[in-house]
Design an enzyme around this catalytic site. Structure first.
Site, PDB file in Angstrom:
ATOM      1  N   LYS A  40       1.155  -9.128  -9.109  1.00 33.98           N
ATOM      2  CA  LYS A  40       1.677  -7.774  -9.327  1.00 33.98           C
ATOM      3  C   LYS A  40       0.585  -6.915  -9.931  1.00 33.98           C
ATOM      4  O   LYS A  40      -0.086  -7.301 -10.877  1.00 33.98           O
ATOM      5  CB  LYS A  40       2.861  -7.838 -10.319  1.00 33.98           C
ATOM      6  CG  LYS A  40       3.477  -6.489 -10.590  1.00 33.98           C
ATOM      7  CD  LYS A  40       4.532  -6.139  -9.574  1.00 33.98           C
ATOM      8  CE  LYS A  40       4.909  -4.675  -9.568  1.00 33.98           C
ATOM      9  NZ  LYS A  40       3.992  -3.823  -8.747  1.00 33.98           N
ATOM     10  N   GLN A  96      -4.814  -7.141 -15.833  1.00 35.09           N
ATOM     11  CA  GLN A  96      -3.407  -7.097 -15.409  1.00 35.09           C
ATOM     12  C   GLN A  96      -2.699  -8.426 -15.685  1.00 35.09           C
ATOM     13  O   GLN A  96      -1.522  -8.448 -16.041  1.00 35.09           O
ATOM     14  CB  GLN A  96      -3.332  -6.769 -13.912  1.00 35.09           C
ATOM     15  CG  GLN A  96      -1.961  -6.299 -13.430  1.00 35.09           C
ATOM     16  CD  GLN A  96      -1.702  -4.829 -13.738  1.00 35.09           C
ATOM     17  OE1 GLN A  96      -2.572  -3.995 -13.573  1.00 35.09           O
ATOM     18  NE2 GLN A  96      -0.498  -4.526 -14.169  1.00 35.09           N
ATOM     19  N   LYS A 125      -1.743  -8.424 -19.341  1.00 36.36           N
ATOM     20  CA  LYS A 125      -0.777  -7.351 -19.555  1.00 36.36           C
ATOM     21  C   LYS A 125       0.596  -7.758 -19.023  1.00 36.36           C
ATOM     22  O   LYS A 125       1.605  -7.632 -19.717  1.00 36.36           O
ATOM     23  CB  LYS A 125      -1.267  -6.100 -18.813  1.00 36.36           C
ATOM     24  CG  LYS A 125      -0.339  -4.906 -18.914  1.00 36.36           C
ATOM     25  CD  LYS A 125      -0.585  -3.876 -17.817  1.00 36.36           C
ATOM     26  CE  LYS A 125      -2.033  -3.484 -17.696  1.00 36.36           C
ATOM     27  NZ  LYS A 125      -2.194  -2.199 -16.967  1.00 36.36           N
ATOM     28  N   LYS A 143      -4.708  -6.784  -8.411  1.00 30.61           N
ATOM     29  CA  LYS A 143      -5.118  -5.377  -8.300  1.00 30.61           C
ATOM     30  C   LYS A 143      -5.739  -5.183  -6.935  1.00 30.61           C
ATOM     31  O   LYS A 143      -6.253  -6.139  -6.336  1.00 30.61           O
ATOM     32  CB  LYS A 143      -6.165  -5.032  -9.366  1.00 30.61           C
ATOM     33  CG  LYS A 143      -6.177  -3.575  -9.718  1.00 30.61           C
ATOM     34  CD  LYS A 143      -5.045  -3.235 -10.675  1.00 30.61           C
ATOM     35  CE  LYS A 143      -4.885  -1.745 -10.873  1.00 30.61           C
ATOM     36  NZ  LYS A 143      -3.996  -1.464 -12.002  1.00 30.61           N
ATOM     37  N   GLY A 169       1.213   1.758  -7.564  1.00 28.36           N
ATOM     38  CA  GLY A 169       0.192   2.788  -7.649  1.00 28.36           C
ATOM     39  C   GLY A 169      -0.763   2.561  -8.801  1.00 28.36           C
ATOM     40  O   GLY A 169      -0.553   1.722  -9.664  1.00 28.36           O
ATOM     41  N   ASP A 170      -1.824   3.308  -8.772  1.00 26.24           N
ATOM     42  CA  ASP A 170      -2.776   3.421  -9.882  1.00 26.24           C
ATOM     43  C   ASP A 170      -3.465   4.759  -9.625  1.00 26.24           C
ATOM     44  O   ASP A 170      -2.904   5.619  -8.924  1.00 26.24           O
ATOM     45  CB  ASP A 170      -3.756   2.230  -9.888  1.00 26.24           C
ATOM     46  CG  ASP A 170      -4.549   2.120 -11.194  1.00 26.24           C
ATOM     47  OD1 ASP A 170      -4.053   1.488 -12.140  1.00 26.24           O
ATOM     48  OD2 ASP A 170      -5.674   2.666 -11.274  1.00 26.24           O
ATOM     49  N   THR A 180       4.862   4.570 -17.916  1.00 24.56           N
ATOM     50  CA  THR A 180       3.640   4.206 -18.640  1.00 24.56           C
ATOM     51  C   THR A 180       3.465   5.100 -19.868  1.00 24.56           C
ATOM     52  O   THR A 180       3.196   4.614 -20.974  1.00 24.56           O
ATOM     53  CB  THR A 180       2.416   4.298 -17.715  1.00 24.56           C
ATOM     54  OG1 THR A 180       2.726   3.615 -16.499  1.00 24.56           O
ATOM     55  CG2 THR A 180       1.195   3.672 -18.348  1.00 24.56           C
ATOM     56  N   ASN A 215      -0.598  11.130 -14.363  1.00 27.68           N
ATOM     57  CA  ASN A 215       0.766  10.666 -14.523  1.00 27.68           C
ATOM     58  C   ASN A 215       1.040  10.155 -15.935  1.00 27.68           C
ATOM     59  O   ASN A 215       2.087  10.426 -16.521  1.00 27.68           O
ATOM     60  CB  ASN A 215       1.005   9.549 -13.499  1.00 27.68           C
ATOM     61  CG  ASN A 215       2.452   9.213 -13.382  1.00 27.68           C
ATOM     62  OD1 ASN A 215       3.281  10.101 -13.212  1.00 27.68           O
ATOM     63  ND2 ASN A 215       2.766   7.951 -13.511  1.00 27.68           N
ATOM     64  N   SER A 266       8.035  -1.526 -13.341  1.00 29.03           N
ATOM     65  CA  SER A 266       7.892  -2.028 -11.968  1.00 29.03           C
ATOM     66  C   SER A 266       8.655  -3.342 -11.806  1.00 29.03           C
ATOM     67  O   SER A 266       9.301  -3.584 -10.787  1.00 29.03           O
ATOM     68  CB  SER A 266       6.415  -2.275 -11.627  1.00 29.03           C
ATOM     69  OG  SER A 266       5.778  -1.074 -11.245  1.00 29.03           O
TER      70      SER A 266
HETATM   71  O1  2IT Z   1      -2.445  -0.589 -14.468  1.00 30.41           O
HETATM   72  C1  2IT Z   1      -1.248  -0.814 -14.235  1.00 30.41           C
HETATM   73  O2  2IT Z   1      -0.565  -1.573 -14.941  1.00 30.41           O
HETATM   74  C2  2IT Z   1      -0.650  -0.147 -13.090  1.00 30.41           C
HETATM   75  N1  2IT Z   1      -1.330   0.593 -12.406  1.00 30.41           N
HETATM   76  C3  2IT Z   1       0.779  -0.388 -12.715  1.00 30.41           C
HETATM   77  C4  2IT Z   1       0.924  -1.666 -11.965  1.00 30.41           C
HETATM   78  C5  2IT Z   1       2.288  -1.926 -11.421  1.00 30.41           C
HETATM   79  O3  2IT Z   1       2.398  -2.918 -10.673  1.00 30.41           O
HETATM   80  O4  2IT Z   1       3.241  -1.207 -11.702  1.00 30.41           O
END
Ligand code: 2IT
Length: 450
Positions: free
Chosen positions: A90, A111, A114, A126, A165-166, A210, A241, A382
């Site tokens: 993810k 990630q 996190k 990613k 997204g990012d 976020t 965002n 998410s």
């Molecule tokens: O950096 C991040 O945690 C995100 N861009 C969101 C990643 C997600 O899968 O929602």
């Protein structure tokens, strides 16, 4: 430093010399986990750290698309499935001109820890492309996204890998990507992507998650210091965002963002970005190319300082870097420390260089919180979107928001407890690394070597 950690770090430095962001993030995480590795000699025996720094797999693919004038362009796309020990891969997709393997790997590594902190079953991944979205028409973005998904679709799925997204990938891009996935697979599997529109399975509060989560986390930090958010003034960088979500939640809670920086300089609004009109203007401004924040100062009659960042301003209570990696370097960190401001709350992924971060952590008057905890509410929601999709249900905004708030409190408390357990005091940076690492390490050990 533990000799095994040192050995793995040295290997990473040699192997990834041309990927400095990746080396940086590995050094940052591994500098915190020494007490855990000391307590677990079996990690070295099974080379757990050596495995952890090697992505499970990474795809590189060609993305060809036609612009509105009929000219063909070729970009490169990536998906890095970094670690699937605790759940399906993810993580977001970043479309930006300067994206390359090192950026995708650093973000995938970060990630992993996190996502572990969210408490949800989410592995780390990613992806992205060196496609530059600036100045592209809707139709060009659609064709690019369709081509990107045509290369990617066979490697992802609701129980395999779930992109989102990012930077450069928002609701519009996710829509085009999902449309192409559905066309190719011929199934309704909307759990394959998150950050979707509400009409096809998106979650309420995901766009805000976020930024909201970052403010909820901040509230936990303030509570720890017997302080509250009312009346607090915040300086941020970035008004994408995430910055927008911070502005909005701060306003709702009686705080205000009084400084924000963009690529062209920074704006000082002593009244705060704290009206619906101002927030809507931020939305308009961020959709424009090039991304300039001066129009805000012109419209609302406030000060604009061209070419500068707002790090070092004294008339705020909290700094929240929310733009991009390595935004705050040593020079800015020194100004931040000298300003006397107590709270430095990272929001963007790795916004601080390691030397600057360690310098700020060493300031006795400061509290530093790490992005992998502070911004985890985005991917956390998410995860909630995935749950709603698999249950074929839609939760109310209040339900999602309440879960987000709870999640941020848990992340904060877990981090604080992990640091305390190893005698590190209220060290949120070390605590987040330790807590995130432990769950992934345990899952990897229990699943055996591969
Ligand atoms: O950096 C991040 O945690 C995100 N861009 C969101 C990643 C997600 O899968 O929602």
């Amino acid at each position: 430093m533990n000799a095994y950690i040192e050995k793995v770090l040295e290997e990473v430095r040699v192997k990834h010399g041309n990927e400095p962001e990746f080396v940086q993030t590995v050094e940052e995480v591994f500098s915190s986990i020494e007490p855990v590795v000391d307590a677990h000699p079996e990690y070295e025996k099974f080379d757990l750290l050596g495995r952890m720094v090697e992505p499970e797999r990474m795809f590189t693919f060609r993305v060809v698309w036609m612009d509105d004038n009929g000219n063909w362009h070729t970009n490169r796309g990536w998906r890095c499935q970094f670690n699937g020990a605790i759940g399906p891969y993810k993580g977001g997709l970043r479309f930006q001109k300067n994206v390359y393997e090192g950026v995708i790997k650093f973000l995938g590594f970060e990630q992993t820890f996190k996502n572990s902190l969210t408490g949800l079953p989410l592995g780390g991944a990613k992806g992205g492309s060196d496609f530059d979205p600036a100045g592209k028409s809707d139709a060009e973005v659609m064709r690019f996204c369709q081509s990107f998904m045509t290369a990617l679709y066979r490697y992802i799925g609701p129980d395999i890998d779930v992109p989102a997204g990012d930077m450069g990938v928002g609701g519009r891009e996710i829509g085009y990507l999902y449309g192409q996935y559905r066309r190719l697979k011929g199934v309704w599997e909307n759990g394959v992507l998150t950050g979707k529109g509400l009409s096809y399975g998106g979650s309420l509060i995901r766009p805000e998650a976020t930024g909201y989560g970052a403010v909820y986390y901040l509230q936990e930090v303030l509570a720890h210091e017997n302080d509250t958010i009312e009346g607090k003034r915040i300086a941020i960088s970035g008004y994408g965002n995430v910055g927008w979500g911070i502005m909005k939640k701060a306003m709702q809670l009686g705080a205000k963002v009084t400084y924000f920086a963009g690529p062209d300089g920074y704006v000082h609004d002593p009244d705060g970005v704290a009206t619906e009109e101002k927030l809507n203007f931020i939305l308009e401004m961020r959709a424009k190319d090039p991304m300039h924040c001066q129009p805000y100062a012109d419209k609302f009659g406030c000060e604009f300082v061209p070419g500068e960042k707002c790090w070092g301003v004294k008339d705020v209570d909290i700094y929240m870097p929310a733009a991009m990696q390595n935004d705050v370097r040593m020079e800015s960190a020194e100004k931040i420390a000298a300003s006397g401001v107590k709270y430095y709350i990272e929001v963007a992924n790795m916004p601080t260089t390691n030397d600057a971060l360690n310098f700020l952590r060493a300031q006795k008057h400061m509290i530093v919180a790490p992005s992998k905890a502070v911004n985890a509410g985005g991917v956390g929601v998410s995860g909630l979107e995935m749950s709603q999709n698999s249950e074929r249900l839609v939760w109310t905004a209040e339900e999602v928001d309440a879960q987000l708030k709870k999640m941020m409190k848990t992340i904060h408390d877990m981090s604080a407890e992990a640091a305390a357990e190893y005698g590190l005091g209220y060290d949120l940076v070390a605590g987040a690394n330790i807590a995130g690492f432990k769950k992934v390490a345990t899952a990897m050990m229990e699943q055996g070597a591969f």
